[in-house]
Design a protein around this motif. Structure first.
Motif, PDB file in Angstrom:
ATOM      1  N   ILE A 124     -14.996  42.720  19.907  1.00  0.00           N
ATOM      2  CA  ILE A 124     -15.891  42.191  18.879  1.00  0.00           C
ATOM      3  C   ILE A 124     -15.749  40.676  18.797  1.00  0.00           C
ATOM      4  CG2 ILE A 124     -16.400  42.186  16.408  1.00  0.00           C
ATOM      5  CD1 ILE A 124     -15.524  45.081  16.311  1.00  0.00           C
ATOM      6  N   VAL A 125     -14.515  40.191  18.847  1.00  0.00           N
ATOM      7  CA  VAL A 125     -14.277  38.744  18.826  1.00  0.00           C
ATOM      8  C   VAL A 125     -14.915  38.088  20.046  1.00  0.00           C
ATOM      9  CG1 VAL A 125     -12.510  36.945  18.870  1.00  0.00           C
ATOM     10  CG2 VAL A 125     -12.147  39.011  17.509  1.00  0.00           C
ATOM     11  N   LYS A 126     -14.729  38.701  21.201  1.00  0.00           N
ATOM     12  CA  LYS A 126     -15.258  38.140  22.442  1.00  0.00           C
ATOM     13  C   LYS A 126     -16.773  38.032  22.421  1.00  0.00           C
ATOM     14  CE  LYS A 126     -15.635  39.309  27.389  1.00  0.00           C
ATOM     15  NZ  LYS A 126     -15.264  40.313  28.413  1.00  0.00           N
ATOM     16  N   HIS A 131     -21.486  33.618  19.345  1.00  0.00           N
ATOM     17  CA  HIS A 131     -22.773  33.552  18.641  1.00  0.00           C
ATOM     18  C   HIS A 131     -22.615  32.898  17.273  1.00  0.00           C
ATOM     19  CE1 HIS A 131     -24.517  35.862  21.800  1.00  0.00           C
ATOM     20  NE2 HIS A 131     -23.856  36.977  21.520  1.00  0.00           N
ATOM     21  N   ILE A 132     -21.510  33.194  16.616  1.00  0.00           N
ATOM     22  CA  ILE A 132     -21.279  32.594  15.301  1.00  0.00           C
ATOM     23  C   ILE A 132     -21.102  31.090  15.424  1.00  0.00           C
ATOM     24  CG2 ILE A 132     -19.661  32.485  13.366  1.00  0.00           C
ATOM     25  CD1 ILE A 132     -19.116  35.456  13.810  1.00  0.00           C
ATOM     26  N   ILE A 133     -20.316  30.673  16.408  1.00  0.00           N
ATOM     27  CA  ILE A 133     -20.090  29.239  16.605  1.00  0.00           C
ATOM     28  C   ILE A 133     -21.392  28.534  16.967  1.00  0.00           C
ATOM     29  CG2 ILE A 133     -18.914  27.534  18.056  1.00  0.00           C
ATOM     30  CD1 ILE A 133     -16.571  29.460  18.254  1.00  0.00           C
ATOM     31  N   GLN A 134     -22.183  29.140  17.838  1.00  0.00           N
ATOM     32  CA  GLN A 134     -23.468  28.546  18.200  1.00  0.00           C
ATOM     33  C   GLN A 134     -24.425  28.499  17.012  1.00  0.00           C
ATOM     34  OE1 GLN A 134     -24.492  31.095  21.542  1.00  0.00           O
ATOM     35  NE2 GLN A 134     -24.042  29.454  22.996  1.00  0.00           N
ATOM     36  N   VAL A 146     -17.563  28.068  23.383  1.00  0.00           N
ATOM     37  CA  VAL A 146     -18.416  29.221  23.116  1.00  0.00           C
ATOM     38  C   VAL A 146     -18.260  30.294  24.194  1.00  0.00           C
ATOM     39  CG1 VAL A 146     -20.099  27.907  21.794  1.00  0.00           C
ATOM     40  CG2 VAL A 146     -20.361  28.097  24.269  1.00  0.00           C
ATOM     41  N   ASP A 147     -17.243  30.186  24.999  1.00  0.00           N
ATOM     42  CA  ASP A 147     -16.937  31.211  26.004  1.00  0.00           C
ATOM     43  C   ASP A 147     -15.993  32.234  25.381  1.00  0.00           C
ATOM     44  OD1 ASP A 147     -15.991  32.767  28.145  1.00  0.00           O
ATOM     45  OD2 ASP A 147     -16.240  31.114  29.556  1.00  0.00           O
ATOM     46  N   GLY A 148     -16.445  33.489  25.283  1.00  0.00           N
ATOM     47  CA  GLY A 148     -15.659  34.520  24.622  1.00  0.00           C
ATOM     48  C   GLY A 148     -14.313  34.766  25.251  1.00  0.00           C
ATOM     49  N   LYS A 149     -14.193  34.583  26.564  1.00  0.00           N
ATOM     50  CA  LYS A 149     -12.913  34.818  27.235  1.00  0.00           C
ATOM     51  C   LYS A 149     -11.848  33.845  26.758  1.00  0.00           C
ATOM     52  CE  LYS A 149     -15.105  36.655  31.409  1.00  0.00           C
ATOM     53  NZ  LYS A 149     -15.289  36.485  32.874  1.00  0.00           N
ATOM     54  N   TYR A 150     -12.234  32.596  26.553  1.00  0.00           N
ATOM     55  CA  TYR A 150     -11.281  31.620  26.038  1.00  0.00           C
ATOM     56  C   TYR A 150     -11.006  31.855  24.556  1.00  0.00           C
ATOM     57  CZ  TYR A 150     -12.086  29.016  30.370  1.00  0.00           C
ATOM     58  OH  TYR A 150     -12.169  28.644  31.686  1.00  0.00           O
ATOM     59  N   LEU A 151     -12.022  32.275  23.838  1.00  0.00           N
ATOM     60  CA  LEU A 151     -11.886  32.432  22.395  1.00  0.00           C
ATOM     61  C   LEU A 151     -10.896  33.538  22.027  1.00  0.00           C
ATOM     62  CD1 LEU A 151     -15.573  31.993  21.165  1.00  0.00           C
ATOM     63  CD2 LEU A 151     -13.666  30.400  20.910  1.00  0.00           C
ATOM     64  N   ILE A 152     -10.912  34.660  22.762  1.00  0.00           N
ATOM     65  CA  ILE A 152      -9.979  35.732  22.407  1.00  0.00           C
ATOM     66  C   ILE A 152      -8.536  35.311  22.697  1.00  0.00           C
ATOM     67  CG2 ILE A 152     -11.657  37.576  22.713  1.00  0.00           C
ATOM     68  CD1 ILE A 152     -10.347  38.189  25.395  1.00  0.00           C
TER      69      ILE A 152
END
Length: 455
Positions: A124-126, A131-134, A146-152
Protein backbone atom coordinates in the motif's frame (compact mmCIF):
# COMPACT_ATOMS: atom_id res chain seq x y z
CA UNK A 1 -0.94 -9.43 41.16
CA UNK A 2 2.80 -9.47 40.50
CA UNK A 3 5.08 -11.74 38.52
CA UNK A 4 5.11 -15.19 40.03
CA UNK A 5 1.68 -14.88 41.60
CA UNK A 6 -0.90 -17.47 40.71
CA UNK A 7 -2.90 -16.86 37.57
CA UNK A 8 -6.15 -17.21 39.51
CA UNK A 9 -6.70 -17.00 43.27
CA UNK A 10 -6.37 -20.23 45.23
CA UNK A 11 -9.58 -22.18 45.43
CA UNK A 12 -11.17 -22.98 48.73
CA UNK A 13 -10.02 -26.59 48.53
CA UNK A 14 -6.42 -25.45 48.52
CA UNK A 15 -5.63 -26.39 44.91
CA UNK A 16 -3.39 -23.81 43.27
CA UNK A 17 -3.99 -22.71 39.71
CA UNK A 18 -1.33 -22.74 37.03
CA UNK A 19 1.48 -20.22 37.42
CA UNK A 20 2.64 -18.24 34.41
CA UNK A 21 6.36 -18.20 33.82
CA UNK A 22 6.51 -15.58 31.05
CA UNK A 23 4.75 -12.64 32.72
CA UNK A 24 6.33 -9.17 32.50
CA UNK A 25 3.25 -7.24 33.55
CA UNK A 26 4.27 -3.69 32.62
CA UNK A 27 1.68 -2.59 30.05
CA UNK A 28 -1.42 -0.77 31.21
CA UNK A 29 -4.95 -1.87 30.43
CA UNK A 30 -5.54 1.06 28.05
CA UNK A 31 -2.30 0.57 26.14
CA UNK A 32 -3.12 -3.12 25.71
CA UNK A 33 -6.47 -2.18 24.18
CA UNK A 34 -4.77 0.24 21.78
CA UNK A 35 -2.20 -2.37 20.69
CA UNK A 36 -4.78 -5.11 20.16
CA UNK A 37 -7.12 -2.74 18.32
CA UNK A 38 -4.25 -1.70 16.08
CA UNK A 39 -3.48 -5.36 15.44
CA UNK A 40 -7.09 -5.99 14.42
CA UNK A 41 -7.55 -3.10 12.03
CA UNK A 42 -6.07 -3.38 8.55
CA UNK A 43 -6.45 -2.36 4.95
CA UNK A 44 -9.42 -4.71 4.65
CA UNK A 45 -11.54 -1.93 6.15
CA UNK A 46 -11.53 -0.33 2.69
CA UNK A 47 -13.49 -3.25 1.24
CA UNK A 48 -16.31 -3.40 3.78
CA UNK A 49 -18.56 -0.93 1.93
CA UNK A 50 -18.30 -3.20 -1.11
CA UNK A 51 -19.26 -6.16 1.08
CA UNK A 52 -22.30 -4.28 2.36
CA UNK A 53 -23.34 -3.43 -1.20
CA UNK A 54 -23.34 -7.15 -1.99
CA UNK A 55 -25.14 -8.36 1.12
CA UNK A 56 -27.45 -5.51 2.12
CA UNK A 57 -27.29 -3.60 5.37
CA UNK A 58 -29.20 -6.03 7.59
CA UNK A 59 -27.34 -9.15 6.48
CA UNK A 60 -24.02 -7.30 6.76
CA UNK A 61 -24.77 -6.24 10.34
CA UNK A 62 -25.74 -9.81 11.25
CA UNK A 63 -22.52 -11.17 9.77
CA UNK A 64 -20.44 -8.50 11.48
CA UNK A 65 -21.92 -9.23 14.90
CA UNK A 66 -21.61 -12.98 14.39
CA UNK A 67 -17.97 -12.84 13.36
CA UNK A 68 -17.10 -10.41 16.16
CA UNK A 69 -18.63 -12.80 18.71
CA UNK A 70 -16.79 -15.75 17.18
CA UNK A 71 -13.49 -13.84 17.33
CA UNK A 72 -14.04 -13.08 21.02
CA UNK A 73 -14.86 -16.75 21.61
CA UNK A 74 -11.69 -17.77 19.79
CA UNK A 75 -9.63 -15.58 22.11
CA UNK A 76 -11.46 -17.16 25.05
CA UNK A 77 -10.27 -20.58 23.87
CA UNK A 78 -6.69 -19.33 23.61
CA UNK A 79 -6.77 -17.85 27.09
CA UNK A 80 -8.26 -21.02 28.56
CA UNK A 81 -5.55 -23.12 26.91
CA UNK A 82 -2.84 -20.73 28.10
CA UNK A 83 -4.20 -21.03 31.63
CA UNK A 84 -3.62 -24.78 31.54
CA UNK A 85 -0.17 -24.61 29.92
CA UNK A 86 1.15 -21.73 32.03
CA UNK A 87 2.94 -20.01 29.13
CA UNK A 88 1.33 -17.38 26.94
CA UNK A 89 2.89 -18.26 23.60
CA UNK A 90 0.97 -19.56 20.59
CA UNK A 91 3.86 -21.87 19.74
CA UNK A 92 3.93 -23.38 23.23
CA UNK A 93 0.24 -24.19 22.94
CA UNK A 94 1.08 -26.10 19.78
CA UNK A 95 3.86 -27.93 21.62
CA UNK A 96 1.58 -28.99 24.48
CA UNK A 97 -1.09 -30.12 22.03
CA UNK A 98 1.01 -32.05 19.47
CA UNK A 99 4.62 -31.91 20.65
CA UNK A 100 7.41 -30.40 18.57
CA UNK A 101 5.50 -30.74 15.23
CA UNK A 102 2.64 -28.70 16.71
CA UNK A 103 5.04 -26.03 17.88
CA UNK A 104 6.67 -25.81 14.45
CA UNK A 105 3.29 -25.74 12.69
CA UNK A 106 1.94 -22.93 14.86
CA UNK A 107 5.14 -20.90 14.49
CA UNK A 108 5.24 -21.33 10.71
CA UNK A 109 1.59 -20.31 10.30
CA UNK A 110 2.19 -17.16 12.37
CA UNK A 111 5.36 -16.30 10.43
CA UNK A 112 3.77 -16.78 7.01
CA UNK A 113 0.55 -14.97 7.86
CA UNK A 114 2.21 -11.96 9.47
CA UNK A 115 4.85 -11.65 6.75
CA UNK A 116 1.98 -11.61 4.29
CA UNK A 117 0.27 -8.88 6.32
CA UNK A 118 3.48 -6.83 6.51
CA UNK A 119 3.96 -7.21 2.76
CA UNK A 120 0.41 -6.09 2.01
CA UNK A 121 0.84 -2.99 4.18
CA UNK A 122 4.12 -2.03 2.51
CA UNK A 123 2.55 -2.66 -0.90
CA UNK A 124 0.00 0.00 0.00
CA UNK A 125 2.86 2.37 0.84
CA UNK A 126 4.63 1.51 -2.40
CA UNK A 127 1.56 2.16 -4.56
CA UNK A 128 -0.22 4.99 -2.77
CA UNK A 129 2.52 7.17 -1.29
CA UNK A 130 3.91 8.34 -4.69
CA UNK A 131 0.39 9.45 -5.71
CA UNK A 132 -0.05 11.31 -2.45
CA UNK A 133 3.26 13.11 -2.84
CA UNK A 134 2.47 14.02 -6.44
CA UNK A 135 -0.97 15.24 -5.43
CA UNK A 136 0.31 17.41 -2.59
CA UNK A 137 3.45 18.65 -4.40
CA UNK A 138 2.96 18.36 -8.19
CA UNK A 139 6.25 20.10 -8.94
CA UNK A 140 8.39 17.20 -7.67
CA UNK A 141 6.85 14.59 -9.97
CA UNK A 142 10.17 14.14 -11.81
CA UNK A 143 12.25 13.32 -8.75
CA UNK A 144 13.17 9.89 -7.32
CA UNK A 145 11.10 10.76 -4.25
CA UNK A 146 7.98 9.59 -6.08
CA UNK A 147 9.43 6.13 -6.77
CA UNK A 148 7.61 3.63 -4.56
CA UNK A 149 10.61 1.30 -4.33
CA UNK A 150 12.70 3.99 -2.67
CA UNK A 151 9.82 5.19 -0.53
CA UNK A 152 9.18 1.85 1.19
CA UNK A 153 12.88 1.62 2.09
CA UNK A 154 12.77 5.14 3.54
CA UNK A 155 9.58 4.42 5.47
CA UNK A 156 10.97 1.11 6.75
CA UNK A 157 14.24 2.58 7.97
CA UNK A 158 12.97 5.86 9.42
CA UNK A 159 9.62 4.83 10.90
CA UNK A 160 9.15 1.06 11.12
CA UNK A 161 12.59 -0.18 12.21
CA UNK A 162 12.95 2.07 15.31
CA UNK A 163 9.52 0.97 16.51
CA UNK A 164 10.29 -2.69 15.76
CA UNK A 165 13.39 -2.46 17.98
CA UNK A 166 11.31 -1.74 21.08
CA UNK A 167 11.93 -4.36 23.73
CA UNK A 168 8.25 -4.91 24.47
CA UNK A 169 5.13 -4.64 22.37
CA UNK A 170 3.50 -2.62 25.13
CA UNK A 171 5.69 0.35 24.24
CA UNK A 172 3.86 0.61 20.93
CA UNK A 173 0.67 1.71 22.67
CA UNK A 174 1.28 5.36 21.85
CA UNK A 175 1.87 4.76 18.15
CA UNK A 176 -1.10 2.39 18.10
CA UNK A 177 -3.23 5.18 19.54
CA UNK A 178 -2.04 7.56 16.83
CA UNK A 179 -2.69 4.89 14.18
CA UNK A 180 -6.26 4.49 15.40
CA UNK A 181 -6.67 8.28 15.42
CA UNK A 182 -5.72 8.29 11.74
CA UNK A 183 -8.39 5.69 11.03
CA UNK A 184 -10.94 7.76 12.96
CA UNK A 185 -10.03 10.72 10.73
CA UNK A 186 -10.55 8.43 7.72
CA UNK A 187 -13.91 7.37 9.14
CA UNK A 188 -15.09 10.95 9.65
CA UNK A 189 -13.85 12.05 6.24
CA UNK A 190 -15.71 9.36 4.30
CA UNK A 191 -18.98 10.19 6.02
CA UNK A 192 -21.57 11.46 3.51
CA UNK A 193 -22.15 14.40 5.86
CA UNK A 194 -18.53 15.51 5.43
CA UNK A 195 -18.63 15.76 1.64
CA UNK A 196 -17.06 19.01 0.49
CA UNK A 197 -15.59 20.32 -2.78
CA UNK A 198 -14.09 17.26 -4.47
CA UNK A 199 -14.42 15.15 -7.56
CA UNK A 200 -16.21 11.84 -7.22
CA UNK A 201 -15.04 9.31 -9.71
CA UNK A 202 -17.82 6.79 -10.34
CA UNK A 203 -17.23 3.75 -12.48
CA UNK A 204 -19.94 2.62 -14.90
CA UNK A 205 -22.10 5.61 -14.04
CA UNK A 206 -23.72 8.20 -16.27
CA UNK A 207 -23.43 10.76 -13.46
CA UNK A 208 -20.11 12.60 -13.71
CA UNK A 209 -20.10 15.12 -10.89
CA UNK A 210 -17.29 17.60 -10.34
CA UNK A 211 -16.74 20.24 -7.70
CA UNK A 212 -19.60 18.88 -5.60
CA UNK A 213 -20.80 21.16 -2.85
CA UNK A 214 -22.65 19.91 0.19
CA UNK A 215 -26.04 20.94 -1.26
CA UNK A 216 -25.18 19.41 -4.61
CA UNK A 217 -24.15 16.17 -2.89
CA UNK A 218 -27.69 15.80 -1.58
CA UNK A 219 -29.05 16.06 -5.12
CA UNK A 220 -26.38 13.64 -6.32
CA UNK A 221 -27.23 11.10 -3.63
CA UNK A 222 -30.93 11.41 -4.47
CA UNK A 223 -30.22 10.73 -8.14
CA UNK A 224 -27.91 7.83 -7.36
CA UNK A 225 -30.49 6.34 -5.02
CA UNK A 226 -32.92 6.06 -7.95
CA UNK A 227 -30.31 4.21 -10.00
CA UNK A 228 -28.86 2.17 -7.12
CA UNK A 229 -31.50 1.91 -4.37
CA UNK A 230 -30.35 1.26 -0.81
CA UNK A 231 -30.62 -2.42 0.03
CA UNK A 232 -31.59 -2.97 3.66
CA UNK A 233 -31.76 -6.65 2.85
CA UNK A 234 -31.05 -8.68 -0.23
CA UNK A 235 -30.42 -12.25 -1.21
CA UNK A 236 -26.88 -11.94 -2.54
CA UNK A 237 -25.37 -14.39 -5.01
CA UNK A 238 -23.63 -17.35 -3.41
CA UNK A 239 -20.30 -16.14 -4.75
CA UNK A 240 -20.61 -12.75 -3.04
CA UNK A 241 -21.81 -14.27 0.22
CA UNK A 242 -19.06 -16.87 0.30
CA UNK A 243 -16.44 -14.20 -0.33
CA UNK A 244 -17.89 -11.69 2.11
CA UNK A 245 -17.74 -14.04 5.10
CA UNK A 246 -13.98 -14.80 4.85
CA UNK A 247 -13.18 -11.14 4.15
CA UNK A 248 -15.02 -10.08 7.29
CA UNK A 249 -13.49 -12.90 9.30
CA UNK A 250 -9.98 -11.89 8.21
CA UNK A 251 -10.76 -8.31 9.31
CA UNK A 252 -10.65 -9.55 12.92
CA UNK A 253 -7.37 -11.48 12.73
CA UNK A 254 -5.33 -10.45 15.78
CA UNK A 255 -4.72 -13.80 17.44
CA UNK A 256 -0.92 -13.97 17.03
CA UNK A 257 -0.74 -10.69 18.96
CA UNK A 258 -3.18 -11.69 21.74
CA UNK A 259 -0.81 -13.81 23.79
CA UNK A 260 2.23 -11.47 23.53
CA UNK A 261 0.00 -8.60 24.68
CA UNK A 262 -1.33 -10.83 27.46
CA UNK A 263 2.23 -11.58 28.55
CA UNK A 264 2.96 -7.89 29.10
CA UNK A 265 -0.40 -6.93 30.63
CA UNK A 266 -0.19 -5.34 34.07
CA UNK A 267 -2.13 -7.23 36.77
CA UNK A 268 -2.78 -10.12 34.37
CA UNK A 269 -5.74 -12.44 34.59
CA UNK A 270 -7.80 -14.27 32.00
CA UNK A 271 -10.81 -12.12 32.78
CA UNK A 272 -8.78 -8.92 32.44
CA UNK A 273 -7.29 -9.97 29.09
CA UNK A 274 -10.67 -11.13 27.81
CA UNK A 275 -12.01 -7.68 28.65
CA UNK A 276 -9.16 -6.14 26.66
CA UNK A 277 -10.08 -8.35 23.71
CA UNK A 278 -13.82 -7.69 24.00
CA UNK A 279 -13.37 -3.91 24.11
CA UNK A 280 -10.95 -3.98 21.17
CA UNK A 281 -13.28 -6.13 19.08
CA UNK A 282 -16.27 -3.95 20.00
CA UNK A 283 -14.47 -0.73 19.06
CA UNK A 284 -13.28 -2.18 15.76
CA UNK A 285 -16.75 -3.58 15.02
CA UNK A 286 -18.27 -0.12 15.42
CA UNK A 287 -15.56 1.40 13.23
CA UNK A 288 -16.04 -1.29 10.58
CA UNK A 289 -19.81 -0.82 10.61
CA UNK A 290 -19.64 2.97 10.31
CA UNK A 291 -17.05 2.79 7.53
CA UNK A 292 -19.18 0.32 5.57
CA UNK A 293 -22.35 2.36 6.04
CA UNK A 294 -20.69 5.69 5.17
CA UNK A 295 -19.05 4.26 2.07
CA UNK A 296 -22.21 2.49 0.98
CA UNK A 297 -24.48 5.49 1.52
CA UNK A 298 -22.08 7.67 -0.45
CA UNK A 299 -21.88 5.48 -3.58
CA UNK A 300 -24.66 2.91 -3.03
CA UNK A 301 -24.58 -0.07 -5.36
CA UNK A 302 -21.83 1.50 -7.44
CA UNK A 303 -19.20 1.22 -4.72
CA UNK A 304 -15.94 -0.48 -5.69
CA UNK A 305 -13.96 -3.04 -3.69
CA UNK A 306 -11.41 -0.37 -2.66
CA UNK A 307 -13.38 2.52 -1.17
CA UNK A 308 -10.76 5.24 -1.60
CA UNK A 309 -10.53 4.50 -5.31
CA UNK A 310 -14.00 6.03 -5.65
CA UNK A 311 -12.79 9.44 -4.55
CA UNK A 312 -10.83 12.10 -6.39
CA UNK A 313 -7.06 11.73 -6.51
CA UNK A 314 -6.62 15.51 -6.67
CA UNK A 315 -8.76 16.74 -3.79
CA UNK A 316 -6.65 17.85 -0.81
CA UNK A 317 -9.00 16.38 1.80
CA UNK A 318 -9.03 12.96 0.13
CA UNK A 319 -5.23 13.09 -0.24
CA UNK A 320 -4.98 13.73 3.49
CA UNK A 321 -7.34 10.80 4.10
CA UNK A 322 -5.14 8.56 1.97
CA UNK A 323 -2.11 9.76 3.92
CA UNK A 324 -3.88 8.99 7.21
CA UNK A 325 -4.62 5.44 6.03
CA UNK A 326 -0.98 5.01 5.01
CA UNK A 327 0.20 6.21 8.42
CA UNK A 328 -2.20 3.81 10.10
CA UNK A 329 -1.02 0.74 8.18
CA UNK A 330 2.62 1.78 8.53
CA UNK A 331 2.32 1.99 12.32
CA UNK A 332 0.63 -1.43 12.32
CA UNK A 333 3.69 -3.11 10.78
CA UNK A 334 5.79 -3.10 14.01
CA UNK A 335 2.88 -4.59 15.97
CA UNK A 336 2.59 -7.38 13.40
CA UNK A 337 6.36 -7.96 13.46
CA UNK A 338 6.52 -8.77 17.18
CA UNK A 339 4.72 -12.16 16.95
CA UNK A 340 6.97 -13.18 14.04
CA UNK A 341 10.09 -12.46 16.08
CA UNK A 342 8.65 -14.29 19.06
CA UNK A 343 7.82 -17.31 16.89
CA UNK A 344 11.38 -17.36 15.50
CA UNK A 345 12.81 -17.13 19.01
CA UNK A 346 10.55 -19.97 20.15
CA UNK A 347 11.80 -22.14 17.29
CA UNK A 348 15.50 -21.32 17.30
CA UNK A 349 16.27 -20.06 20.81
CA UNK A 350 13.53 -21.47 23.07
CA UNK A 351 15.60 -21.50 26.27
CA UNK A 352 17.72 -18.41 25.70
CA UNK A 353 17.16 -15.22 27.73
CA UNK A 354 16.49 -11.90 26.06
CA UNK A 355 19.46 -10.58 24.08
CA UNK A 356 19.57 -7.32 22.17
CA UNK A 357 21.67 -8.74 19.32
CA UNK A 358 19.09 -11.42 18.53
CA UNK A 359 16.24 -8.96 19.06
CA UNK A 360 17.66 -6.40 16.64
CA UNK A 361 19.01 -8.89 14.08
CA UNK A 362 15.67 -10.64 13.62
CA UNK A 363 13.84 -7.33 13.15
CA UNK A 364 16.37 -6.11 10.58
CA UNK A 365 16.32 -9.41 8.66
CA UNK A 366 12.51 -9.50 8.61
CA UNK A 367 12.20 -5.95 7.30
CA UNK A 368 14.92 -6.63 4.73
CA UNK A 369 13.09 -9.76 3.52
CA UNK A 370 9.70 -8.04 3.34
CA UNK A 371 11.17 -5.06 1.48
CA UNK A 372 12.74 -7.41 -1.08
CA UNK A 373 9.41 -9.16 -1.59
CA UNK A 374 7.53 -5.90 -2.05
CA UNK A 375 10.14 -4.42 -4.40
CA UNK A 376 10.87 -7.36 -6.69
CA UNK A 377 7.79 -9.61 -6.61
CA UNK A 378 5.13 -8.07 -8.84
CA UNK A 379 2.23 -10.44 -8.05
CA UNK A 380 2.83 -11.19 -4.41
CA UNK A 381 -0.88 -10.64 -3.76
CA UNK A 382 -1.81 -14.02 -5.23
CA UNK A 383 0.86 -15.87 -3.23
CA UNK A 384 0.01 -14.34 0.10
CA UNK A 385 -3.68 -14.33 -0.73
CA UNK A 386 -3.52 -18.11 -0.83
CA UNK A 387 -1.40 -18.21 2.34
CA UNK A 388 -3.83 -15.87 4.06
CA UNK A 389 -6.76 -18.03 3.03
CA UNK A 390 -5.19 -20.96 4.88
CA UNK A 391 -3.40 -19.24 7.78
CA UNK A 392 -6.15 -16.84 8.85
CA UNK A 393 -8.83 -19.53 9.42
CA UNK A 394 -6.15 -21.60 11.17
CA UNK A 395 -5.22 -18.79 13.55
CA UNK A 396 -8.81 -17.70 14.25
CA UNK A 397 -10.78 -20.95 14.26
CA UNK A 398 -8.86 -24.17 13.76
CA UNK A 399 -5.82 -23.94 16.04
CA UNK A 400 -7.53 -22.28 19.05
CA UNK A 401 -10.27 -24.92 18.95
CA UNK A 402 -7.88 -27.83 18.56
CA UNK A 403 -5.59 -26.49 21.29
CA UNK A 404 -8.53 -26.22 23.65
CA UNK A 405 -9.73 -29.74 22.87
CA UNK A 406 -6.27 -31.26 23.34
CA UNK A 407 -4.90 -29.19 26.22
CA UNK A 408 -7.85 -28.87 28.62
CA UNK A 409 -7.83 -32.12 30.64
CA UNK A 410 -10.59 -34.63 30.01
CA UNK A 411 -11.25 -34.99 33.73
CA UNK A 412 -12.10 -31.29 33.82
CA UNK A 413 -14.07 -31.19 30.56
CA UNK A 414 -14.87 -34.53 28.84
CA UNK A 415 -14.93 -34.68 25.07
CA UNK A 416 -18.73 -34.86 25.10
CA UNK A 417 -19.09 -31.82 27.35
CA UNK A 418 -20.71 -28.72 25.92
CA UNK A 419 -17.49 -26.61 25.82
CA UNK A 420 -15.63 -29.33 23.92
CA UNK A 421 -18.52 -29.84 21.48
CA UNK A 422 -18.62 -26.09 20.86
CA UNK A 423 -14.88 -26.14 20.18
CA UNK A 424 -15.32 -29.00 17.70
CA UNK A 425 -18.04 -27.08 15.84
CA UNK A 426 -15.77 -24.02 15.89
CA UNK A 427 -12.95 -25.98 14.26
CA UNK A 428 -15.37 -27.33 11.66
CA UNK A 429 -16.44 -23.79 10.81
CA UNK A 430 -12.79 -22.86 10.32
CA UNK A 431 -12.28 -25.65 7.81
CA UNK A 432 -15.43 -24.58 5.94
CA UNK A 433 -14.16 -20.99 5.71
CA UNK A 434 -10.76 -22.21 4.54
CA UNK A 435 -12.31 -24.29 1.77
CA UNK A 436 -14.53 -21.36 0.72
CA UNK A 437 -11.60 -18.96 0.62
CA UNK A 438 -9.35 -21.27 -1.36
CA UNK A 439 -12.16 -22.11 -3.78
CA UNK A 440 -12.87 -18.51 -4.69
CA UNK A 441 -9.21 -17.57 -4.87
CA UNK A 442 -8.88 -20.32 -7.48
CA UNK A 443 -11.92 -18.82 -9.25
CA UNK A 444 -10.10 -15.48 -9.33
CA UNK A 445 -7.02 -17.13 -10.81
CA UNK A 446 -9.02 -18.97 -13.46
CA UNK A 447 -11.36 -16.14 -14.48
CA UNK A 448 -8.92 -13.29 -13.92
CA UNK A 449 -11.70 -11.28 -12.25
CA UNK A 450 -11.02 -9.81 -8.83
CA UNK A 451 -13.94 -10.66 -6.56
CA UNK A 452 -12.53 -9.65 -3.20
CA UNK A 453 -10.90 -6.50 -1.95
CA UNK A 454 -8.62 -5.56 0.89
CA UNK A 455 -6.43 -7.66 3.09
Amino acid sequence: MTEGDTFLPNRSNGRTETQFTDCNGKTSFGMSILNLSNAIIGSGILGLAYAMANTGIIFFVILLILIAVLSAYSIHLLLESAGVVGIRAYEQLGYHAFGQPGKILAACIIILHNIGAMSSYLFIVKIELPHIIQGLWPDISDYWLVDGKYLIIIVSVIFILPLALMKQIGYLGYTSGFSLSCMVFFLISVSPLSIRLHTVYMYQSTLIMTEISLSQSVLMNTAITKLYPVKAYTTPPMTCTAFTIPIMAFAFVCHPEVLPIYTELKNPSKKRMQTVANISILVMSVMYLLTAIFGYLTFYGNVESELLEMYSKKDILILCVRLAVLIAVTLTVPVVLFPIRRAILQLLFPDKPFHWVRHISIAVCLLFLVNLLVIFVAKIRDIFGFIGATSAPSLIFILPGIFYICIVPKDKEPLKSRPKIQAILFVTLGFILMIMSITFIIIEWVTGKKISGGH
